[in-house]
Design a protein around this motif. Sequence first.
Motif, mmCIF file in Angstrom:
data_model
loop_
_atom_site.group_PDB
_atom_site.id
_atom_site.type_symbol
_atom_site.label_atom_id
_atom_site.label_comp_id
_atom_site.label_asym_id
_atom_site.label_seq_id
_atom_site.Cartn_x
_atom_site.Cartn_y
_atom_site.Cartn_z
ATOM 1 N N LYS A 51 0.840 -1.208 0.000
ATOM 2 C CA LYS A 51 0.000 0.000 0.000
ATOM 3 C C LYS A 51 0.864 1.242 0.000
ATOM 4 O O LYS A 51 0.585 2.219 -0.651
ATOM 5 C CB LYS A 51 -0.854 0.036 1.270
ATOM 6 N N ASP A 145 -6.598 5.069 2.381
ATOM 7 C CA ASP A 145 -7.347 3.815 2.384
ATOM 8 C C ASP A 145 -8.265 3.745 1.179
ATOM 9 O O ASP A 145 -8.416 2.698 0.560
ATOM 10 C CB ASP A 145 -8.147 3.673 3.677
ATOM 11 N N GLY A 146 -8.866 4.876 0.846
ATOM 12 C CA GLY A 146 -9.748 4.935 -0.326
ATOM 13 C C GLY A 146 -8.990 4.575 -1.592
ATOM 14 O O GLY A 146 -9.472 3.818 -2.425
ATOM 15 N N HIS A 148 -6.656 2.642 -1.877
ATOM 16 C CA HIS A 148 -6.249 1.235 -1.920
ATOM 17 C C HIS A 148 -7.397 0.244 -1.892
ATOM 18 O O HIS A 148 -7.186 -0.939 -2.109
ATOM 19 C CB HIS A 148 -5.269 0.933 -0.795
ATOM 20 N N THR A 149 -8.619 0.722 -1.621
ATOM 21 C CA THR A 149 -9.723 -0.230 -1.642
ATOM 22 C C THR A 149 -10.170 -0.470 -3.078
ATOM 23 O O THR A 149 -10.659 -1.528 -3.421
ATOM 24 C CB THR A 149 -10.923 0.254 -0.798
ATOM 25 N N ASN A 150 -9.936 0.530 -3.922
ATOM 26 C CA ASN A 150 -10.257 0.338 -5.322
ATOM 27 C C ASN A 150 -9.038 -0.277 -6.026
ATOM 28 O O ASN A 150 -8.027 0.382 -6.217
ATOM 29 C CB ASN A 150 -10.606 1.689 -5.948
ATOM 30 N N ASP A 151 -9.183 -1.546 -6.390
ATOM 31 C CA ASP A 151 -8.050 -2.262 -6.972
ATOM 32 C C ASP A 151 -7.529 -1.653 -8.259
ATOM 33 O O ASP A 151 -6.379 -1.840 -8.628
ATOM 34 C CB ASP A 151 -8.436 -3.719 -7.253
ATOM 35 N N ARG A 174 -0.053 1.390 7.622
ATOM 36 C CA ARG A 174 -0.294 1.638 6.195
ATOM 37 C C ARG A 174 0.953 1.398 5.345
ATOM 38 O O ARG A 174 0.857 1.220 4.149
ATOM 39 C CB ARG A 174 -0.739 3.087 5.968
#
Length: 267
Positions: A51, A145-146, A148-151, A174
Motif C-alpha cells: 500500500k 485507504d480509499g 487502496h480499496t479500489n483495486d 499503512r
Amino acid sequence: DSIKREVIDTTKKVQWSDIAGLIKAKQTIQEAVVLPLLRPEIFQGLRTIPKGILLFGPPGTGKTLIGKCVATHARATFFSISASSLTSKWIGEGEKMVKALFLYARVKQPSVIFIDEIDSLLSKRSESEHESSRRMKTEFLVQLDGAHTNDKDRILLIGATNRPQELDDAARRRFTRRLYIPLPEFQARHELLVNLVSMNDNNLSDYDINEITNSTEGYSGADIKELCSEASMQPIRELSQTQILDITISKIRAMNINDFRRSLKHV
Ligand code: ATP
C-alpha cells in the motif's frame, strides 16, 4: 491548479544508475514497487501490492532520489510534497490540499505520491496537536485507504522520514514495506565521488579518490555532493576579480586533491 504547481514534480528523470550504492534497497523497490505499478494484473493471490512504502534513515541519503526513480520507471506522475508544507498551511487548507492531492493523483494515475518528513504529518503526538492538523491527518488516512480499496487505482505512497519512531501505529500499519536507507559505505561513496568529480576537469588519481573516500566516512550522499562543489570552487577562488570576468572555462585549473583536503575542513 495550485496543487499542480505545488506538487507535480517534472524535474529531470532519475535512473537507477544515478543512485550510488543502496543495491539491496534498489532491488527490493524494483520488485515490490515498480513491477506492481507496471503490471498490477500479475499481482494476485499471495503476490500482494504494497500500500505504501516507508523509507527511513539519516537525511541526505537518497530517499527523494529513490522516489523519483520509482516514478520514472513506473512511468508514473510524480507528486512530491513535504509534510511540513502541509502542516504549515492555514487552518483547513492542509486538509483541502490532501483531498485535492489524492483526487489529482487518481486522475493522473499511475501516480507516485512522495511525502518527505512524513512523521510531521502522521506523528503520534496528539495532545498538543491542533484540531486542524488532527483533521488533516484523519483525512490523509481516509484518502489513502480509499486509494487502496479500489483495486484499479494505481497510486503508491512513498513516505520518507528521519524519525520513524515518531509515526503513530495507525500510520505505520499503512506502510506495508519499510526500508532502511543507510549512510553510504566505502563502495557507494567511491561510486558517488567518481560520478561527481567527472562533472568538472580534475587531476584526481584512483589513489586520490580512495583517500577522499576514506576521509568521508559518516558523510551522507548530500554531504559528499556539497564537498565536491566546495572543492570545485577552489580554482575559482584563486582568481582575481578581473581574471574571473575574462577567463574561459577551458583555462580554469583542474580540481586536485589539495582542493578536497582544504574543503574537507569546511564540509
Ligand atoms: P532528506 O531526508 O534530507 O530529505 P533524502 O534522503 O531525501 O534527504 P535526497 O534529497 O535524495 O536525500 O538527496 C540529496 C542529494 O544528495 C541528492 O540530490 C543527490 O545529489 C545526493 N545523494 C544522496 N544520496 C545519494 C546516492 N545514494 N546516490 C547519488 N546521489 C545521492
